[in-house]
Design an enzyme around this catalytic site. Structure first.
Site, PDB file in Angstrom:
ATOM      1  N   HIS A   8     -35.275  61.512 -29.668  1.00  0.00           N
ATOM      2  CA  HIS A   8     -34.612  61.615 -28.370  1.00  0.00           C
ATOM      3  C   HIS A   8     -35.292  60.731 -27.335  1.00  0.00           C
ATOM      4  CE1 HIS A   8     -37.506  65.117 -28.333  1.00  0.00           C
ATOM      5  NE2 HIS A   8     -37.935  64.388 -27.330  1.00  0.00           N
ATOM      6  N   ASP A  20     -42.763  58.459 -26.395  1.00  0.00           N
ATOM      7  CA  ASP A  20     -42.197  59.807 -26.292  1.00  0.00           C
ATOM      8  C   ASP A  20     -40.820  59.731 -25.664  1.00  0.00           C
ATOM      9  OD1 ASP A  20     -41.946  62.565 -26.254  1.00  0.00           O
ATOM     10  OD2 ASP A  20     -43.047  62.787 -24.395  1.00  0.00           O
ATOM     11  N   GLU A  54     -33.715  66.730 -23.625  1.00  0.00           N
ATOM     12  CA  GLU A  54     -34.729  67.579 -24.258  1.00  0.00           C
ATOM     13  C   GLU A  54     -35.643  68.192 -23.208  1.00  0.00           C
ATOM     14  OE1 GLU A  54     -38.711  68.255 -26.402  1.00  0.00           O
ATOM     15  OE2 GLU A  54     -38.252  66.882 -24.772  1.00  0.00           O
ATOM     16  N   ASP A  82     -40.856  63.796 -32.991  1.00  0.00           N
ATOM     17  CA  ASP A  82     -41.128  63.925 -31.560  1.00  0.00           C
ATOM     18  C   ASP A  82     -42.616  64.021 -31.263  1.00  0.00           C
ATOM     19  OD1 ASP A  82     -40.841  64.247 -28.810  1.00  0.00           O
ATOM     20  OD2 ASP A  82     -40.500  66.398 -28.944  1.00  0.00           O
ATOM     21  N   HIS A 152     -45.946  61.322 -21.106  1.00  0.00           N
ATOM     22  CA  HIS A 152     -45.449  61.457 -19.732  1.00  0.00           C
ATOM     23  C   HIS A 152     -46.378  60.794 -18.714  1.00  0.00           C
ATOM     24  CE1 HIS A 152     -42.089  64.453 -20.332  1.00  0.00           C
ATOM     25  NE2 HIS A 152     -42.590  64.248 -21.540  1.00  0.00           N
TER      26      HIS A 152
END
Length: 189
Positions: A8, A20, A54, A82, A152
């Site tokens: 994703h 990611d 997600e 993931d 992130h």
């Protein structure tokens, strides 16, 4: 009958999301591309899903599940990557003991690249609905020692990706998905 491979687009807050989970999306795409380029035609459909939402509660996965759950008996296995696409260590698997034995045998095909380990309990926000309803599931296990360096963050860019490691991840994804899609019978539930 369907073998589902997936990743994703995830890291929506900062960075590019290349690791990611752009890496998971890429190796899933690459698995199908390699099967096609090799002229292979498995007995079952290999389906790529590039999930959305997600981080917002898995809304893309829930919507897909709601649209397709009436055909759940036709889903052979659901696979999600993931945790980045660093050096792969093996495959995490959720399913019956009989199905696990089959997947363990499939992983022996990857002995030449030394990626044969099977771990307990596949996980993934996007495949949890399916596994909860008894569909076998798999998730890529790789060396995540650097994963949270970039997770992130502004550092989650294409420079994080190592082409050789990504190729190994794609090899695992391709071999497992193709062999399961081409077996005479679906994985036992």
């Amino acid at each position: 009958q369907i073998v589902l491979v997936s990743g994703h687009l995830d890291s929506w807050d900062v960075g590019q999301g290349a690791m990611d989970d752009g890496g998971g999306a890429f190796i899933s795409w690459e698995a199908l591309s390699l099967v096609k380029d090799l002229g292979l035609r498995p007995k079952r459909t290999l389906r790529l899903v590039l999930w959305t939402g997600e981080e917002q509660g898995g809304i893309g996965a829930e919507q897909y599940y709601q649209l397709h759950k009436e055909n759940i008996s036709n889903f052979d296995i659901v696979m999600e990557s993931d945790e980045g696409t660093f050096k792969p260590m093996g495959l995490a698997f959720t399913g019956t003991d009989e199905a696990r034995s089959i997947v363990k045998e499939i992983m022996t095909l990857l002995l030449p690249i030394n990626i044969t380990d099977i771990y307990d309990t596949a996980d993934g926000t996007d495949i949890d609905y399916w596994m909860r309803d008894g569909v076998p599931g798999a998730s890529l296990r790789d060396d995540i020692s650097k994963y949270f360096w970039f997770h992130h963050s502004h550092g989650d860019t294409m420079t994080v990706q190592d082409p050789n490691q990504m190729n190994l991840c794609a090899a695992v994804w391709t071999v497992v998905s193709y062999v399961i899609a081409d077996m005479e019978e679906m994985l036992p539930r």
